[in-house]
Design an enzyme around this catalytic site. Structure first.
Site, PDB file in Angstrom:
ATOM      1  N   PHE A 158     -25.795 -22.286  -2.634  1.00 32.73           N
ATOM      2  CA  PHE A 158     -26.820 -21.561  -3.393  1.00 32.73           C
ATOM      3  C   PHE A 158     -26.642 -20.088  -3.097  1.00 32.73           C
ATOM      4  O   PHE A 158     -26.620 -19.691  -1.925  1.00 32.73           O
ATOM      5  CB  PHE A 158     -28.238 -21.968  -2.970  1.00 32.73           C
ATOM      6  CG  PHE A 158     -29.306 -21.059  -3.553  1.00 32.73           C
ATOM      7  CD1 PHE A 158     -30.002 -21.417  -4.694  1.00 32.73           C
ATOM      8  CD2 PHE A 158     -29.599 -19.828  -2.961  1.00 32.73           C
ATOM      9  CE1 PHE A 158     -30.967 -20.566  -5.234  1.00 32.73           C
ATOM     10  CE2 PHE A 158     -30.567 -18.974  -3.503  1.00 32.73           C
ATOM     11  CZ  PHE A 158     -31.255 -19.345  -4.641  1.00 32.73           C
ATOM     12  N   GLU A 159     -26.527 -19.285  -4.131  1.00 34.98           N
ATOM     13  CA  GLU A 159     -26.510 -17.833  -3.951  1.00 34.98           C
ATOM     14  C   GLU A 159     -27.040 -17.209  -5.219  1.00 34.98           C
ATOM     15  O   GLU A 159     -26.684 -17.649  -6.315  1.00 34.98           O
ATOM     16  CB  GLU A 159     -25.080 -17.289  -3.803  1.00 34.98           C
ATOM     17  CG  GLU A 159     -24.391 -17.565  -2.501  1.00 34.98           C
ATOM     18  CD  GLU A 159     -22.948 -17.036  -2.486  1.00 34.98           C
ATOM     19  OE1 GLU A 159     -22.262 -17.076  -3.529  1.00 34.98           O
ATOM     20  OE2 GLU A 159     -22.521 -16.582  -1.421  1.00 34.98           O
ATOM     21  N   VAL A 160     -27.883 -16.216  -5.080  1.00 40.79           N
ATOM     22  CA  VAL A 160     -28.157 -15.298  -6.186  1.00 40.79           C
ATOM     23  C   VAL A 160     -27.733 -13.948  -5.634  1.00 40.79           C
ATOM     24  O   VAL A 160     -28.174 -13.571  -4.540  1.00 40.79           O
ATOM     25  CB  VAL A 160     -29.648 -15.272  -6.583  1.00 40.79           C
ATOM     26  CG1 VAL A 160     -29.863 -14.319  -7.764  1.00 40.79           C
ATOM     27  CG2 VAL A 160     -30.155 -16.665  -6.932  1.00 40.79           C
TER      28      VAL A 160
END
Ligand SMILES: Nc1nc2c(ncn2[C@@H]2O[C@H](COP(=O)(O)OP(=O)(O)OP(=O)(O)O)[C@@H](O)[C@H]2O)c(=O)[nH]1
Ligand SMILES: [Mg+2]
Length: 444
Positions: free
Chosen positions: A330-332
């Site tokens: 998960f990365e933004v």
């Protein structure tokens, strides 16, 4: 008498039919109200409702390999040119008119979650690296992301693969994504051994790791994947059109509604990297990663941020790595940061040292060390309100009030944040952040 009685019944029936018709009309007009509201263009919302949005033709960009395979320094060229694709043009509505509302206490909090979300859109995309065989697992992930968030925002989705995507993959994913979809094939240079890698040495490492049963230790493709996610995904031509990305892997879960646009939070608060889960890396896979990092720090002191997060990465002021990292499935984050000279210098320096192949360096510690050293603390964001699962860890927001407001379906007992193997407590400590109420009860 009979006739009079009959006409009374007829009257009753007529009244009953009329009443029913009235009910029908009123209850239907409730739905009408929603669609009418959707149909009225907000100052900032020129998008038609998701269901009516015409699907763009699929852009199956063939990527011209921008780098000669023999180039010793593979990436010291200007970044790749953007692919010629049409990104979904978003309402450019006034951020002032629709201010970000991040918590239920906020007067602008979006509680209904109906219709296309008003307000501006960022220049942003979801991005997924996947094989054709991942289609059903990524379908599950997309459905979660759409249901909990994107059906109201319609952001684009870029899919990347080292092989061409097949028709089933494209059909299924395009049918599920409410924004535009784009499919890119990764050039060989970004998915192969650089010429300075000693193949014999790399092979011995894989055999040794296989014997010691180190997870993915014998895999070549896993190593290409980690190197690609570390150094190349953000400069594929399809990605050059965007400023922010949200990485999504197959088979993830989102457990709570997302009531605001995380891309907008990143933009308006000047964030460059974010996470939901953090943990300790498996030491066998990164034995010399910190030595390489120290060499880089010595060669490039100008890239180290003044207010960095060294305290998250090291317990002895930078001498050794404590193995804490943000979990990168998960990365933004900001693509412009990853495309910056600082980040590229860091990646190239690591790539030259060969640890993606002589060990099994993961993109999670690579991104995390980069963010920890080259960004200021305030550039990194923890999304407590994005509830997430990727096997085997869960981030379920701490605090019942939050979970109920966001209509979460995760079991709070599964929350990994405050358990012994998580590094999130350390992140809170170095940032002087107050841990959410109730965290003490989730420590084991
Ligand atoms: N195109 C392509 N994608 C890959 C390959 N290997 C992994 N991926 C993708 O890269 C991402 C990370 O791979 P995963 O296999 O999920 O690695 P992981 O998350 O460390 O391990 P899991 O616990 O198995 O999920 C996923 O989005 C995969 O779909 C590959 O050989 N080719
Ligand atoms: Mg995975």
């Amino acid at each position: 008498m009979m006739a009079g009685g009959n006409s009374r019944y007829v009257r009753y029936i007529a009244i009953a039919i009329f009443t029913l018709a009235l009910f029908y009309f009123v209850s239907n007009s409730k739905y009408d109200a929603v669609s009418i509201r959707d149909a009225i263009p907000h100052a900032s919302d020129k998008s038609p409702p998701a269901a009516e949005k015409p699907k763009p033709p699929q852009t199956d960009s063939k990527i011209t390999p921008p780098l000669p395979a023999t180039d010793k320094k593979p990436i010291d060229k200007p970044a790749d040119k953007p692919a010629d694709i049409s990104t979904t043009k978003r309402p450019t509505g006034d951020a002032k008119e629709f201010p970000l509302a991040l918590s239920p206490e906020d007067p602008n909090w979006d509680n209904d979650l109906t219709g296309i979300a008003p307000g501006p859109r960022m220049n942003a995309t979801f991005v997924t690296l996947a094989r054709n065989s991942d289609v059903w697992d990524i379908a599950r992930s997309i459905r979660q992301v759409e249901d909990r968030f994107n059906k109201r925002y319609n952001y684009d989705w870029v899919f990347l693969n080292d092989k061409p995507f097949d028709d089933t993959f494209k059909k299924v994913t395009t049918s599920l994504v409410s924004g535009k979809t784009h499919y890119g094939e990764i050039p060989k240079e970004h998915w192969s051994f650089p010429e300075w890698i000693d193949q014999e040495k790399a092979k011995k490492v894989r055999e040794d790791m296989a014997e010691r049963k180190i997870i993915y230790g014998d895999s070549i493709s896993y190593r290409h994947m980690c190197r690609f996610e570390s150094g190349f995904f953000f400069r594929q031509p399809l990605m050059m059109n965007y400023d922010y990305y949200w990485r999504v892997e197959p088979s993830i879960e989102l457990y709570c509604d997302i009531h605001y646009d995380p891309f907008r939070l990143m933009h308006e608060q000047g964030k460059k990297y974010s996470f939901v889960l953090s943990l300790y890396e498996y030491v066998e896979t990164i034995k010399t990663l910190w030595d390489s990092t120290k060499k880089f720090m010595k060669n490039h002191p100008e890239h180290i941020a003044a207010d960095n997060s060294m305290g998250f990465l090291s317990d002895d002021g930078g001498d050794t790595y404590n193995r804490c990292h943000f979990w990168s499935n998960f990365e933004v984050g900001s693509l412009n940061w990853l495309r910056s000279k600082q980040y590229i210098d860091f990646f190239e320096s690591l790539d030259q040292d060969g640890g993606f192949f002589y060990e099994r360096w993961g993109d999670a510690p690579v991104h995390s060390i980069a963010a920890g050293l080259m960004l200021n603390k305030s550039d990194i964001h923890f999304f407590n309100d994005i509830a997430y699962w990727h096997v085997p860890f869960t981030h379920c927001p701490t605090g019942e009030k939050t979970r109920l407001a966001l209509r979460c379906h995760c079991n709070p007992k599964d929350n990994f944040d405050w358990k012994g193997y998580s590094c999130t407590s350390r992140y809170f400590d170095i940032n002087g952040m107050k841990k959410p109420e109730g965290f003490e009860n989730q420590q084991d």
